[in-house]
Motif scaffolding. Structure first.
Motif, PDB file in Angstrom:
ATOM      1  N   MET A   1       0.937  -1.149   0.137  1.00  0.00           N
ATOM      2  CA  MET A   1       0.206   0.063   0.078  1.00  0.00           C
ATOM      3  C   MET A   1       0.840   1.320  -0.002  1.00  0.00           C
ATOM      4  O   MET A   1       0.319   2.374   0.007  1.00  0.00           O
ATOM      5  CB  MET A   1      -0.851  -0.009   1.183  1.00  0.00           C
ATOM      6  CG  MET A   1      -2.016  -0.778   1.278  1.00  0.00           C
ATOM      7  SD  MET A   1      -3.250  -0.704  -0.142  1.00  0.00           S
ATOM      8  CE  MET A   1      -4.374   0.637   0.344  1.00  0.00           C
ATOM      9  N   TYR A   2       2.161   1.047  -0.079  1.00  0.00           N
ATOM     10  CA  TYR A   2       2.859   2.212   0.122  1.00  0.00           C
ATOM     11  C   TYR A   2       2.829   3.413  -0.745  1.00  0.00           C
ATOM     12  O   TYR A   2       2.709   4.545  -0.559  1.00  0.00           O
ATOM     13  CB  TYR A   2       4.721   1.655  -0.089  1.00  0.00           C
ATOM     14  CG  TYR A   2       5.368   3.159  -0.139  1.00  0.00           C
ATOM     15  CD1 TYR A   2       5.750   3.913   1.203  1.00  0.00           C
ATOM     16  CD2 TYR A   2       5.806   3.711  -1.244  1.00  0.00           C
ATOM     17  CE1 TYR A   2       6.464   5.059   1.196  1.00  0.00           C
ATOM     18  CE2 TYR A   2       6.604   4.797  -0.992  1.00  0.00           C
ATOM     19  CZ  TYR A   2       7.074   5.463   0.155  1.00  0.00           C
ATOM     20  OH  TYR A   2       7.633   6.663  -0.029  1.00  0.00           O
ATOM     21  N   GLY A   3       2.457   2.934  -2.379  1.00  0.00           N
ATOM     22  CA  GLY A   3       1.966   3.869  -3.286  1.00  0.00           C
ATOM     23  C   GLY A   3       1.058   4.702  -3.066  1.00  0.00           C
ATOM     24  O   GLY A   3       0.943   5.882  -3.331  1.00  0.00           O
ATOM     25  N   PHE A   4       0.072   4.015  -2.727  1.00  0.00           N
ATOM     26  CA  PHE A   4      -1.418   4.593  -2.202  1.00  0.00           C
ATOM     27  C   PHE A   4      -0.949   5.728  -1.072  1.00  0.00           C
ATOM     28  O   PHE A   4      -1.375   6.903  -1.192  1.00  0.00           O
ATOM     29  CB  PHE A   4      -2.266   3.758  -1.738  1.00  0.00           C
ATOM     30  CG  PHE A   4      -3.775   4.347  -1.488  1.00  0.00           C
ATOM     31  CD1 PHE A   4      -4.194   4.923  -2.454  1.00  0.00           C
ATOM     32  CD2 PHE A   4      -4.337   4.015  -0.521  1.00  0.00           C
ATOM     33  CE1 PHE A   4      -5.723   5.440  -2.313  1.00  0.00           C
ATOM     34  CE2 PHE A   4      -5.593   4.775  -0.280  1.00  0.00           C
ATOM     35  CZ  PHE A   4      -6.170   5.334  -1.094  1.00  0.00           C
ATOM     36  N   GLU A   5      -0.386   5.122  -0.136  1.00  0.00           N
ATOM     37  CA  GLU A   5      -0.047   6.171   1.146  1.00  0.00           C
ATOM     38  C   GLU A   5       0.661   7.234   0.700  1.00  0.00           C
ATOM     39  O   GLU A   5       0.448   8.485   1.426  1.00  0.00           O
ATOM     40  CB  GLU A   5       0.404   5.282   2.207  1.00  0.00           C
ATOM     41  CG  GLU A   5      -0.473   4.378   3.073  1.00  0.00           C
ATOM     42  CD  GLU A   5       0.091   4.032   4.110  1.00  0.00           C
ATOM     43  OE1 GLU A   5      -0.469   3.030   4.787  1.00  0.00           O
ATOM     44  OE2 GLU A   5       0.919   4.821   4.855  1.00  0.00           O
ATOM     45  N   SER A   6       1.713   7.124  -0.038  1.00  0.00           N
ATOM     46  CA  SER A   6       2.433   8.144  -0.589  1.00  0.00           C
ATOM     47  C   SER A   6       1.615   9.322  -1.203  1.00  0.00           C
ATOM     48  O   SER A   6       2.340  10.538  -1.363  1.00  0.00           O
ATOM     49  CB  SER A   6       3.681   7.685  -1.425  1.00  0.00           C
ATOM     50  OG  SER A   6       3.156   7.540  -2.733  1.00  0.00           O
ATOM     51  N   GLY A   7       0.545   8.984  -1.598  1.00  0.00           N
ATOM     52  CA  GLY A   7      -0.232  10.223  -2.331  1.00  0.00           C
ATOM     53  C   GLY A   7      -1.224  11.063  -1.371  1.00  0.00           C
ATOM     54  O   GLY A   7      -1.841  11.888  -1.749  1.00  0.00           O
ATOM     55  N   ILE A   8      -0.838  10.759  -0.023  1.00  0.00           N
ATOM     56  CA  ILE A   8      -1.748  11.355   1.079  1.00  0.00           C
ATOM     57  C   ILE A   8      -0.726  12.822   1.385  1.00  0.00           C
ATOM     58  O   ILE A   8       0.378  12.745   1.506  1.00  0.00           O
ATOM     59  CB  ILE A   8      -1.756  10.632   2.329  1.00  0.00           C
ATOM     60  CG1 ILE A   8      -2.588   9.354   1.985  1.00  0.00           C
ATOM     61  CG2 ILE A   8      -2.488  11.338   3.268  1.00  0.00           C
ATOM     62  CD1 ILE A   8      -2.553   8.493   3.069  1.00  0.00           C
ATOM     63  N   ASN A   9      -1.520  13.903   1.248  1.00  0.00           N
ATOM     64  CA  ASN A   9      -0.826  15.293   1.603  1.00  0.00           C
ATOM     65  C   ASN A   9      -1.021  15.253   3.224  1.00  0.00           C
ATOM     66  O   ASN A   9      -1.876  15.596   3.775  1.00  0.00           O
ATOM     67  CB  ASN A   9      -1.670  16.241   0.964  1.00  0.00           C
ATOM     68  CG  ASN A   9      -1.416  16.363  -0.571  1.00  0.00           C
ATOM     69  OD1 ASN A   9      -0.187  16.093  -1.008  1.00  0.00           O
ATOM     70  ND2 ASN A   9      -2.465  16.501  -1.464  1.00  0.00           N
ATOM     71  N   ILE A  10       0.193  15.332   3.710  1.00  0.00           N
ATOM     72  CA  ILE A  10       0.403  15.595   5.265  1.00  0.00           C
ATOM     73  C   ILE A  10       0.582  16.946   5.546  1.00  0.00           C
ATOM     74  O   ILE A  10       1.218  17.751   4.749  1.00  0.00           O
ATOM     75  CB  ILE A  10       1.696  14.804   5.731  1.00  0.00           C
ATOM     76  CG1 ILE A  10       1.402  13.462   5.753  1.00  0.00           C
ATOM     77  CG2 ILE A  10       2.017  15.336   7.392  1.00  0.00           C
ATOM     78  CD1 ILE A  10       0.631  12.517   6.402  1.00  0.00           C
ATOM     79  N   LYS A  11      -0.295  17.379   6.337  1.00  0.00           N
ATOM     80  CA  LYS A  11      -0.029  18.865   6.655  1.00  0.00           C
ATOM     81  C   LYS A  11       0.921  19.439   7.852  1.00  0.00           C
ATOM     82  O   LYS A  11       0.586  18.596   8.977  1.00  0.00           O
ATOM     83  CB  LYS A  11      -1.726  19.593   6.965  1.00  0.00           C
ATOM     84  CG  LYS A  11      -2.506  19.682   5.806  1.00  0.00           C
ATOM     85  CD  LYS A  11      -3.146  18.356   5.088  1.00  0.00           C
ATOM     86  CE  LYS A  11      -3.898  18.328   3.818  1.00  0.00           C
ATOM     87  NZ  LYS A  11      -4.535  17.156   3.365  1.00  0.00           N
ATOM     88  N   SER A  12       1.283  20.515   7.864  1.00  0.00           N
ATOM     89  CA  SER A  12       1.926  20.945   8.734  1.00  0.00           C
ATOM     90  C   SER A  12       1.086  21.559   9.867  1.00  0.00           C
ATOM     91  O   SER A  12      -0.259  21.832   9.626  1.00  0.00           O
ATOM     92  CB  SER A  12       3.076  22.173   7.938  1.00  0.00           C
ATOM     93  OG  SER A  12       2.102  23.196   7.520  1.00  0.00           O
ATOM     94  N   ALA A  13       1.588  21.912  11.014  1.00  0.00           N
ATOM     95  CA  ALA A  13       0.753  22.576  11.952  1.00  0.00           C
ATOM     96  C   ALA A  13       0.057  23.882  11.503  1.00  0.00           C
ATOM     97  O   ALA A  13      -0.898  24.106  11.781  1.00  0.00           O
ATOM     98  CB  ALA A  13       1.553  22.710  13.356  1.00  0.00           C
ATOM     99  N   SER A  14       1.031  24.716  10.840  1.00  0.00           N
ATOM    100  CA  SER A  14       0.328  26.070  10.054  1.00  0.00           C
ATOM    101  C   SER A  14      -0.752  25.829   9.368  1.00  0.00           C
ATOM    102  O   SER A  14      -1.716  26.656   9.261  1.00  0.00           O
ATOM    103  CB  SER A  14       1.351  26.860   9.862  1.00  0.00           C
ATOM    104  OG  SER A  14       2.172  26.277   8.984  1.00  0.00           O
ATOM    105  N   GLU A  15      -0.580  24.666   8.206  1.00  0.00           N
ATOM    106  CA  GLU A  15      -1.596  24.275   7.623  1.00  0.00           C
ATOM    107  C   GLU A  15      -2.818  23.965   8.454  1.00  0.00           C
ATOM    108  O   GLU A  15      -4.084  24.366   7.884  1.00  0.00           O
ATOM    109  CB  GLU A  15      -1.243  23.413   6.494  1.00  0.00           C
ATOM    110  CG  GLU A  15      -0.180  23.937   5.602  1.00  0.00           C
ATOM    111  CD  GLU A  15       0.358  22.804   4.616  1.00  0.00           C
ATOM    112  OE1 GLU A  15       0.684  23.168   3.408  1.00  0.00           O
ATOM    113  OE2 GLU A  15       0.534  21.709   5.107  1.00  0.00           O
ATOM    114  N   ILE A  16      -2.697  23.062   9.304  1.00  0.00           N
ATOM    115  CA  ILE A  16      -3.868  22.634  10.106  1.00  0.00           C
ATOM    116  C   ILE A  16      -4.445  23.895  10.803  1.00  0.00           C
ATOM    117  O   ILE A  16      -5.807  23.941  10.857  1.00  0.00           O
ATOM    118  CB  ILE A  16      -3.357  21.572  10.865  1.00  0.00           C
ATOM    119  CG1 ILE A  16      -3.192  20.283  10.141  1.00  0.00           C
ATOM    120  CG2 ILE A  16      -4.386  21.240  12.121  1.00  0.00           C
ATOM    121  CD1 ILE A  16      -2.579  19.108  11.186  1.00  0.00           C
TER     122      ILE A  16
END
Ligand code: MG
Ligand code: MG
Length: 259
Positions: A1-16
């Motif tokens: 599932m790595y490829g799928f997970e790598s498409g997820i945008n992780i947000k920084s604290a300031s973006e959150i």
């Protein structure tokens, strides 16, 4: 599932932090719409309430003209889904009637980030059965939210939603899902309203995901009307929908779409 997970945008604290404001404005929009719900009001009028609120606050809904490739850009800023309409009802001339239940789904774009949320309420007096369906859907969202913690898997969340909903005698759609939210309204990954514990993607700090239990009576089957948007229960029975956008943080689940 790595490829799928790598498409997820992780947000920084300031973006959150920006997404929290998008979510707050989105909830305020929904509250304005909720206050306008009454017998005799049209869904088009509810759409106008949302649009004028958002205009006054310098934000807009990503729903308007949203084109998923079905050839019909969505004409409203909110979805208004009455009774057997599960999701994606188009606002228009239909008048609310005493005893109806209506789901209102809305998005808000603020500083380039999206908040996405929905509620279902009764119009005037509703039956005890309809209220129970609404309450179960809301509780399913609450249960799912509590599981949005680092180290859990999406299957833990989906399984909890479906097990609870089925324990109350209802069904979850397997066709429509929750989803990542960020600069786009729909990002990877999908979060289904079913699943297998210990399976699915791993919840990591900085993920921002819309959870949206969509609950049906007597069937999980749906169909789409000829307008290419309106999703109804195949058996014509009542449906309900609740949604919040949640951030996975080191302090636990953070509901972005609250006041
Ligand atoms: Mg959504
Ligand atoms: Mg939504």
């Amino acid at each position: 599932m790595y490829g799928f997970e790598s498409g997820i945008n992780i947000k920084s604290a300031s973006e959150i932090a920006i997404m929290r404001e998008a979510g707050r404005l989105n909830r305020m929009t929904l509250e304005a719409v909720k206050a306008a719900i009454a017998p005799g009001v049209t869904t088009g009028e509810l759409n106008e309430v949302a649009e004028s609120f958002q205009r006054a606050h310098g934000v807009y809904s990503p729903f308007k003209n949203y084109d998923p490739g079905n050839g019909v850009p969505f004409p409203g800023s909110i979805c208004t889904s009455i009774n057997e309409v599960l999701v994606h009802g188009i606002p228009g001339d239909r008048k609310l009637k005493e005893g109806d239940i209506i789901s209102v789904d809305c998005g808000t774009v603020y500083q380039g980030f999206v908040g996405d949320a929905a509620f279902t309420v009764g119009v005037g007096e509703i039956s005890a059965k309809a209220q129970h369906l609404i309450d179960v859907t809301a509780k399913a969202l609450e249960i799912a939210t509590s599981l949005m913690v680092i180290g859990n898997r999406s299957g833990d969340v989906g399984a909890a939603i479906e097990e609870y909903v089925e324990s109350e005698g209802y069904f979850c759609t397997h066709t429509y899902t929750g989803h990542g939210v960020g600069r786009e309204m729909h990002e990877d990954p999908q979060l289904t309203n079913y699943g297998k514990r210990g399976h699915g993607f791993l919840l990591r700090e900085g993920m921002t995901i819309a959870i949206e239990p969509m609950v049906l009576v007597g069937t999980r089957q749906t169909r789409v009307l000829r307008d290419r948007w309106t999703v109804v229960s195949k058996n014509g029975a009542l449906t309900a929908h609740q949604e919040n956008t949640i951030a996975v943080t080191k302090n636990g689940p953070l509901v972005l779409t609250s006041l």
